[in-house]
Design a protein around this motif. Structure first.
Motif, short mmCIF file in Angstrom:
data_model
loop_
_atom_site.label_atom_id
_atom_site.label_comp_id
_atom_site.label_asym_id
_atom_site.label_seq_id
_atom_site.Cartn_x
_atom_site.Cartn_y
_atom_site.Cartn_z
N VAL A 157 0.91 -1.12 -0.03
CA VAL A 157 -0.20 0.02 0.06
C VAL A 157 1.05 1.24 0.00
O VAL A 157 0.31 2.37 -0.42
N ASN A 158 2.15 1.05 0.47
CA ASN A 158 3.08 2.17 0.30
C ASN A 158 3.23 2.68 -1.13
O ASN A 158 3.53 4.12 -1.27
N THR A 159 3.19 2.07 -2.03
CA THR A 159 3.22 2.40 -3.33
C THR A 159 1.84 3.07 -4.04
O THR A 159 1.85 3.68 -4.98
N LYS A 160 0.97 3.06 -3.10
CA LYS A 160 -0.38 3.71 -3.66
C LYS A 160 -0.55 5.22 -2.80
O LYS A 160 -1.34 5.85 -2.89
N ILE A 161 0.46 5.26 -1.77
CA ILE A 161 0.00 6.50 -0.89
C ILE A 161 0.82 7.55 -1.92
O ILE A 161 2.12 7.48 -1.73
N THR A 162 0.18 8.48 -2.23
CA THR A 162 0.85 9.67 -3.23
C THR A 162 1.00 10.91 -2.71
O THR A 162 1.57 11.93 -3.22
N ASP A 163 0.53 11.29 -1.34
CA ASP A 163 0.65 12.59 -0.72
C ASP A 163 1.17 12.64 0.63
O ASP A 163 1.07 11.53 1.28
N SER A 164 1.12 13.72 1.19
CA SER A 164 1.75 13.90 2.49
C SER A 164 0.49 13.60 3.67
O SER A 164 0.90 13.57 4.72
N ASP A 165 -0.63 13.22 3.28
CA ASP A 165 -1.69 13.00 4.05
C ASP A 165 -1.63 11.43 4.54
O ASP A 165 -2.70 11.15 5.43
N GLY A 166 -1.09 10.96 4.16
CA GLY A 166 -0.68 9.43 4.46
C GLY A 166 -1.91 8.38 4.27
O GLY A 166 -2.09 7.46 5.06
N TYR A 167 -2.60 8.38 3.34
CA TYR A 167 -3.58 7.66 3.24
C TYR A 167 -3.71 7.17 1.42
O TYR A 167 -2.94 7.68 0.60
N ALA A 168 -4.43 6.03 1.30
CA ALA A 168 -4.45 5.55 0.10
C ALA A 168 -5.78 4.96 -0.10
O ALA A 168 -6.75 4.32 0.50
#
Length: 275
Positions: A157-168
């Motif tokens: 899921v780290n590869t899907k987190i795209t911004d600094s808000d820490g969600y995907a």
């Protein structure tokens, strides 16, 4: 006391606190992760619990050890909060873009959980539970396998987190990054950690009695406040119009009594004023 200025800025913007851009699930002191999915429509949501949502008592870079210490032996696993926050609130923050997730989901089918793992030596895992067990549901083998699945999920899921808000936001096609692909029991290795959206769940700490994958029973203890009361988690709609995640120590009965008495006095004063 929470990081007030930052939380005000977050509420005004409609987002949660700035987080690191990935979830550390593989260390000896893992971060906490909120996951949700709807198996009907095949959509998922993942959020790394950010420092700004935690009580200041737990410091910065909040992880498993920040809350319960590092005790993990063949006979004991730490399951008591090191600090009891004023008001009992351990964590409370808006879930960023959770409404976007829900817009593509069947709300009645949405389930969620919280996890944190320690994959060094004898495994540890903090998890929510759907139904509280009467005995430990884990062996060292099943706990090791469950922690490995959570770790695999975090890495994906780290590869899907795209911004600094820490969600995907995820879908079935995202494979291991979609929480629903592991099901509600860590690919049938562990104990059911997912509950319905309107459900309040207790948190438990699992601790391996050995690092070996054997059939010996692991420890499984309820997470408790410093005062011995249960620690529970829930998702709720906040006054700011956003869904929040809250982790809190269940208050003492006298706290409820004082609250009700206070409400009664307020009502009495209001009636006198209107008379």
């Amino acid at each position: 006391m929470f990081k007030t200025k930052l939380m005000i800025a977050i509420a005004a913007a409609g987002f949660s606190a700035v987080a690191s851009a990935d979830i550390d699930g593989s260390s000896a002191n893992g971060e906490f992760t909120f996951s949700a999915f709807d198996a009907t429509n095949g959509v998922g949501y993942t959020y790394e619990l950010t420092d700004a949502g935690f009580s200041d008592l737990f410091g910065s870079d909040v992880r498993m050890n920040s809350l319960i210490g590092s005790t993990n032996t063949s006979s004991a696993v730490g399951n008591d909060l090191l600090q009891n926050p004023v008001g009992g609130i351990v964590f409370d923050a808006a879930l960023p873009s959770f409404t976007d997730f829900l817009s593509g989901a069947v709300t009645s089918s949405v389930v969620w959980n919280i996890t944190s793992i320690d994959t060094s030596g004898s495994r540890r895992m903090v998890q929510t539970v759907d139904v509280e067990p009467s005995a430990s549901p884990y062996t060292n083998s099943s706990l090791n396998a469950s922690a490995a699945k959570v770790n695999e999920y975090a890495a994906a899921v780290n590869t899907k987190i795209t911004d600094s808000d820490g969600y995907a936001l995820t879908i079935v096609a995202d494979g291991a990054a979609y929480a629903g692909n592991n099901g509600e029991k860590f690919a049938n290795n562990g104990y059911d950690s997912f509950g319905k959206l309107d459900q309040t769940m207790a948190l438990y700490v699992a601790g391996g009695t050995s690092s070996a994958s054997n059939t010996s029973k692991s420890l499984f203890e309820q997470l408790l406040g410093e005062n011995g009361n249960d620690v529970v988690a829930k998702v709720y709609m906040g006054n700011d119009g956003f869904y929040h995640l809250q982790i809190a120590v269940v208050p003492e009965p006298e706290t409820y009594a004082m609250l009700l008495a206070g409400l009664g006095l307020i009502g009495f004063a209001a009636r006198r004023k209107s008379a």
